[in-house]
Design an enzyme around this catalytic site. Structure first.
Site, short mmCIF file in Angstrom:
data_model
loop_
_atom_site.label_atom_id
_atom_site.label_comp_id
_atom_site.label_asym_id
_atom_site.label_seq_id
_atom_site.Cartn_x
_atom_site.Cartn_y
_atom_site.Cartn_z
N ARG B 5 66.57 43.15 46.92
CA ARG B 5 65.45 42.93 47.86
C ARG B 5 65.73 41.78 48.80
O ARG B 5 65.43 41.87 49.99
CB ARG B 5 64.15 42.73 47.10
CG ARG B 5 64.19 41.66 46.03
CD ARG B 5 62.85 41.55 45.37
NE ARG B 5 62.89 40.78 44.14
CZ ARG B 5 61.81 40.51 43.43
NH1 ARG B 5 60.64 40.93 43.82
NH2 ARG B 5 61.90 39.81 42.32
N GLU B 53 48.65 51.98 52.25
CA GLU B 53 49.92 52.66 52.52
C GLU B 53 49.73 53.96 53.30
O GLU B 53 50.58 54.34 54.12
CB GLU B 53 50.67 52.95 51.22
CG GLU B 53 51.13 51.71 50.46
CD GLU B 53 50.03 51.09 49.60
OE1 GLU B 53 48.91 51.65 49.53
OE2 GLU B 53 50.29 50.05 48.97
N PHE B 78 54.49 53.72 45.56
CA PHE B 78 53.52 53.97 46.64
C PHE B 78 54.15 54.83 47.73
O PHE B 78 53.51 55.73 48.28
CB PHE B 78 52.99 52.65 47.20
CG PHE B 78 52.52 51.71 46.11
CD1 PHE B 78 51.64 52.16 45.14
CD2 PHE B 78 52.99 50.41 46.03
CE1 PHE B 78 51.22 51.32 44.12
CE2 PHE B 78 52.58 49.56 45.01
CZ PHE B 78 51.69 50.01 44.05
N HIS B 104 61.72 48.48 44.21
CA HIS B 104 61.10 48.71 42.90
C HIS B 104 61.33 50.13 42.39
O HIS B 104 60.43 50.97 42.35
CB HIS B 104 59.61 48.35 42.94
CG HIS B 104 59.40 46.86 43.06
ND1 HIS B 104 59.88 46.14 44.13
CD2 HIS B 104 58.81 45.97 42.24
CE1 HIS B 104 59.58 44.87 43.98
NE2 HIS B 104 58.93 44.73 42.83
N ASP B 112 56.78 44.27 35.21
CA ASP B 112 55.53 44.82 35.76
C ASP B 112 55.12 46.13 35.07
O ASP B 112 53.95 46.52 35.14
CB ASP B 112 55.65 45.05 37.27
CG ASP B 112 55.40 43.78 38.06
OD1 ASP B 112 54.84 42.82 37.47
OD2 ASP B 112 55.77 43.73 39.24
N ARG B 162 65.56 46.04 43.50
CA ARG B 162 64.86 44.81 43.17
C ARG B 162 65.80 43.78 42.56
O ARG B 162 65.92 42.67 43.06
CB ARG B 162 63.72 45.11 42.20
CG ARG B 162 62.96 43.88 41.75
CD ARG B 162 61.85 44.22 40.78
NE ARG B 162 61.20 43.00 40.30
CZ ARG B 162 61.67 42.27 39.29
NH1 ARG B 162 62.76 42.63 38.66
NH2 ARG B 162 61.03 41.18 38.91
#
Lengths: 278, 310
Positions: B5, B53, B78, B104, B112, B162
């Site tokens: 990232r 989004e 998303f 991600h 997470d 990530r």
């Protein structure tokens, strides 16, 4: 504006209604109710409001019209044909294989169409992107998006409202074709759409309410929208679903997708001034 | 070794100095996707869309229509699920030049947990017409491919990532974009890997070499369009294939490779992938062990594929 100009607009609108019924009959399906309710708004946009024609259709500086309530494309196709983007011969192939007129708009198949709408909520966001893009590029053109009242059920609309207000998109005008009905029933029997005016105001939009079939009120609203600085405008246009065809007016089943047959077809043809299917 | 990232954010920043034809869109996750590097350097070319989004994706199509390239950034769950219909109907179907960049990916998300671990994004995006899907193996490939992606018009789904990844490539690597890259050549089996699994595939290939099993290793960063000829060649020349992905076993790299192999050149294929279950919280390495995505798992899969040879 002179009386004759309004007469011309009334004539243009009458032509659109005729084309809508003709297309609907050729297709054997489609959405006549919501197409008929927005005829005056679309007539105003294409005849008076927008800088958009076959000459400048690829010019980045052109005004843009996005039919976010894509199922009402009969009205859009009727206006585009009237303005010379394609021949009315194409009406015969609406919704048929190989035709240029799809059941919902397709910008790659139909000259003059800006966006592939039909999935509700998306055309509005697309229009916000056009408006933001114009601002970023320093262009003076404006963007117009026509929304259905049922379309306001979509969460994406309210995401877009927050975004448009935050970006201060005063070059953007949304119009709600508030014909009070959605696919299944009256809006108010589906979900809590009211108070619509207060909702848009609370989301930071300049809100104007008009009779969406009255050209003087339409003209006044778009003039006020043009004068607004720092905020996008939402015009809530009160309309009658199925306007112009007596037995379709305010009857939910004419939302579509269907087409009149037998005596109903004869009546619709008579009322829109169409002698025979061309 | 650099975070994918952070690498992505820095690459965007470097590119912005060279070309003014793109803007970056964010859904309030600039820290997570790495675009905060870009935001600091080019605030005027960074468009904050909020946690919305669906509007961001359709709005991006409108920006593209006005002549700029939007790079839409958010997490893969998303991008591939919440806003997928916008990606299909607002971007791919009308053919707008929007680049969707998702971070991600898979279990690599780590602590997470399952809501944020996209295990389905390859399967979803590669089923959309006109959409390309690219997943670079390390920051060096990511940097090399970005100008190419911007130079080529059309809808695209780019998987960034990530976690810190060991470099697979050295700085001077010349990439042939669109092709499956041969990282090791071999004769007994081919390991095809994508994303975080590429460096694990190389470790597995080294271990297998010591057992006398010679493996070809392909970097399958181009998931769509896929380099079909490289897949067919591998099936014909090595006779056994193992696919490796931090993704569900259905519809991803393994599924895509099997479609080609079954149709063109049948050969045994084993999949190292998540076994159709959701992820969980944990350090990426611990999760990779728990879910069977480590080099050892690849070694076992290769032995099995070789034993199944026709």
């Amino acid at each position: 504006m002179s009386v004759s100009k309004y007469d011309e607009l009334e004539k243009f609108a009458a032509e659109l209604r005729k084309s809508i019924i003709i297309m609907n009959c050729h297709a054997g399906s489609g959405h006549p109710g919501g197409s008929l309710s927005c005829v005056e708004i679309i007539s105003w946009l294409y005849c008076n409001e927008m800088n958009y024609s076959t000459e400048n259709m690829n010019d980045p500086e052109r005004d843009r019209f996005i039919l976010s309530k894509g199922h009402s494309c009969l009205s859009l196709y009727a206006a585009l044909a009237e303005k010379g983007f394609f021949s009315k011969e194409a009406f015969k192939t609406l919704r048929h294989a190989g035709g240029i007129l799809q059941g919902h708009p397709d910008r790659l198949k139909t000259p003059g169409v800006e966006f592939n709408s039909g999935s509700l909520g998306q055309g509005f966001s697309f229009a916000l992107g056009c408006a933001l893009g114009a601002k970023r590029a320093g262009r003076k053109n404006r963007t117009y998006a026509l929304l259905g009242d049922g379309e306001l059920n979509e969460g994406q609309i309210w995401e877009g409202c927050m975004f448009g207000a935050h970006q201060r998109l005063d070059n953007m005008v949304g119009i709600v074709d508030y014909n009070k009905f959605q696919s299944d029933d009256l809006n108010t029997n589906i979900t809590a759409i009211e108070p619509m005016n207060d909702k848009f105001k609370a989301f930071g939009w300049h809100v104007i309410e008009i009779d969406g079939h009255n050209f003087r009120e339409i003209e006044n609203a778009f003039t006020r929208a043009r004068a607004m600085s720092g905020k996008p405008t939402m015009i809530i246009a009160h309309t009658i679903k199925g306007k112009g065809i007596s037995y379709m007016e305010n009857v939910p089943k004419w939302h579509g997708s269907l087409c009149p047959t037998g005596k109903e077809r004869e009546c619709a043809m008579r009322e829109c001034g169409c002698e025979e299917l061309i | 070794m650099e975070n994918m990232r952070d690498a992505f954010g820095k690459i965007l920043t470097e590119l912005a100095a060279e070309r003014d034809d793109f803007v970056v869109l964010d859904a309030d996750v600039a820290g997570g996707t790495g675009t905060y590097h870009f935001r600091e350097a080019y605030p005027d070319r960074f468009i904050q869309c909020g946690i919305a989004e669906q509007n961001m994706f359709s709005m991006a199509a409108g920006l593209a229509e006005s002549g700029i390239i939007p790079i839409v950034t958010c997490y893969a769950v998303f991008a591939s699920m919440r806003a997928i219909e916008q990606a299909r109907n607002s971007i791919a179907y009308p053919e707008f030049n929007v680049k969707i960049a998702a971070s991600h990916l898979g279990l690599d998300v780590g602590p997470d947990g399952a809501t944020h671990q996209a295990l389905e994004d390859i399967a979803i995006y590669r089923s959309i017409p006109k959409m390309s899907v690219v997943s670079p193996a390390d920051p060096i490939e990511l940097k090399a491919v970005m100008p190419y992606l911007l130079d080529n018009t059309g809808p695209l789904y780019l998987r960034t990532g990530r976690s810190p990844l060991p470099n697979v490539f050295d700085e001077n690597t010349i990439f042939e974009h669109g092709k499956a890259q041969v990282l090791r050549d071999g004769t007994d089996a081919t390991i095809m890997a994508v994303g975080v699994m590429v460096h694990r595939a190389l470790i597995a290939a080294d271990a297998l070499a010591k057992e006398g099993i010679s493996c070809r290793v392909l970097n399958m960063s181009w998931l769509k369009p896929m380099d079909e000829s490289a897949v067919i060649k591998a099936a014909k020349e090595t006779g056994a294939i193992v696919t490796c992905e931090d993704h569900n076993k259905y519809g991803g790299l393994g599924g895509a490779v099997m479609e080609i192999v079954c149709e063109c050149c049948p050969a045994p294929v084993e999949r190292v992938a998540v076994n159709d279950i959701f992820g969980a919280s944990g350090e990426p390495e611990d999760l990779a062990k728990e879910y069977g995505l480590m080099p050892d798992d690849i070694v076992k899969a290769v032995r099995k594929a070789v034993s199944r040879k026709l």
